[in-house]
Scaffold this motif. Sequence first.
Motif, PDB file in Angstrom:
ATOM      1  N   GLY A 244       0.817  -1.202   0.000  1.00 20.79           N
ATOM      2  CA  GLY A 244       0.000   0.000   0.000  1.00 20.79           C
ATOM      3  C   GLY A 244       0.849   1.249   0.000  1.00 20.79           C
ATOM      4  N   VAL A 245       0.586   2.155  -0.932  1.00 22.15           N
ATOM      5  CA  VAL A 245       1.343   3.401  -1.053  1.00 22.15           C
ATOM      6  C   VAL A 245       0.361   4.564  -0.920  1.00 22.15           C
ATOM      7  CG1 VAL A 245       2.853   4.799  -2.519  1.00 22.15           C
ATOM      8  CG2 VAL A 245       3.022   2.300  -2.586  1.00 22.15           C
ATOM      9  N   GLY A 246       0.398   5.254   0.213  1.00 23.57           N
ATOM     10  CA  GLY A 246      -0.478   6.381   0.457  1.00 23.57           C
ATOM     11  C   GLY A 246       0.263   7.690   0.242  1.00 23.57           C
ATOM     12  N   VAL A 247      -0.159   8.471  -0.741  1.00 20.95           N
ATOM     13  CA  VAL A 247       0.561   9.679  -1.149  1.00 20.95           C
ATOM     14  C   VAL A 247      -0.147  10.917  -0.609  1.00 20.95           C
ATOM     15  CG1 VAL A 247       1.500  10.964  -3.097  1.00 20.95           C
ATOM     16  CG2 VAL A 247       1.223   8.475  -3.261  1.00 20.95           C
ATOM     17  N   GLY A 248       0.607  11.774   0.080  1.00 19.44           N
ATOM     18  CA  GLY A 248       0.057  12.995   0.650  1.00 19.44           C
ATOM     19  C   GLY A 248      -0.021  14.133  -0.344  1.00 19.44           C
ATOM     20  N   GLU A 249      -0.529  15.273   0.131  1.00 19.13           N
ATOM     21  CA  GLU A 249      -0.667  16.460  -0.717  1.00 19.13           C
ATOM     22  C   GLU A 249       0.709  17.028  -1.092  1.00 19.13           C
ATOM     23  OE1 GLU A 249      -3.786  17.300  -1.598  1.00 19.13           O
ATOM     24  OE2 GLU A 249      -4.448  15.626  -0.358  1.00 19.13           O
ATOM     25  N   ASP A 250       0.785  17.640  -2.284  1.00 16.48           N
ATOM     26  CA  ASP A 250       2.012  18.279  -2.756  1.00 16.48           C
ATOM     27  C   ASP A 250       3.201  17.326  -2.659  1.00 16.48           C
ATOM     28  OD1 ASP A 250       3.496  20.411  -3.831  1.00 16.48           O
ATOM     29  OD2 ASP A 250       4.180  21.034  -1.834  1.00 16.48           O
TER      30      ASP A 250
END
Length: 218
Positions: free
Chosen positions: A163-169
């Motif tokens: 699982g790869v959770g990508v944040g803002e900017d």
Amino acid sequence: AMLNLAGGSEASVVVIPFASKGKRVGEKDREEWVAAGAVQVTNLGRMSKAAARDAIRKAKIIWLGGGAQLRLMETLRTMDLVDLIRQRHAAGALIGGTSAGAAALSRVMISGKPRPRPLQPGAMIAHQGLGVWPSVIVDQHFVARKRQSRLVTAVIDQPDLVGVGVGEDTAVIYAQGRIQVMGTGSVIIFDARRAVRHTGSPQAATGLTLHVLRNGCL
């Protein structure tokens, strides 16, 4: 970064905006690529199927815009573009996306809330994504929208996928089996490949690995 990887400002860019609706769909992404220095940017928003396929065949960068990932995949299938995008990626074209476009990169794609609730087996439906990054499940707006529970739910159901959770900017660059993080936010990794899963409801697993990454982390 993608322009540099693709050979510079002359690299042809195709913007695929089908995750969104509106009269100017895709124009913001096109303008941002132009502002970044790209001189050949094509927005597929108003193109015919034949013209869209021709543009994708010539593209060195394929960019998937934000919106709703289920709408994006449905339109790509309707226009018969899924296999062509996969072929272009296999031939060396770079593929990336923001929001829904990022989520669609994985083979197993998630969308919406866990039903009936988080940490229940099967609560996150495994939708079909593009599969150009098949070893992961990508989730977007991860920290700001508190999506940790939905990605954990999906990863425990699909323990062979990371699982790869990508944040803002924040961006994740994946190449040659490694990832690099760029931007001001965080990327959260859930890895259950060596975890021990326990049957029953709610979900249970021991040995699940967590990584918290920021700009520059490999």
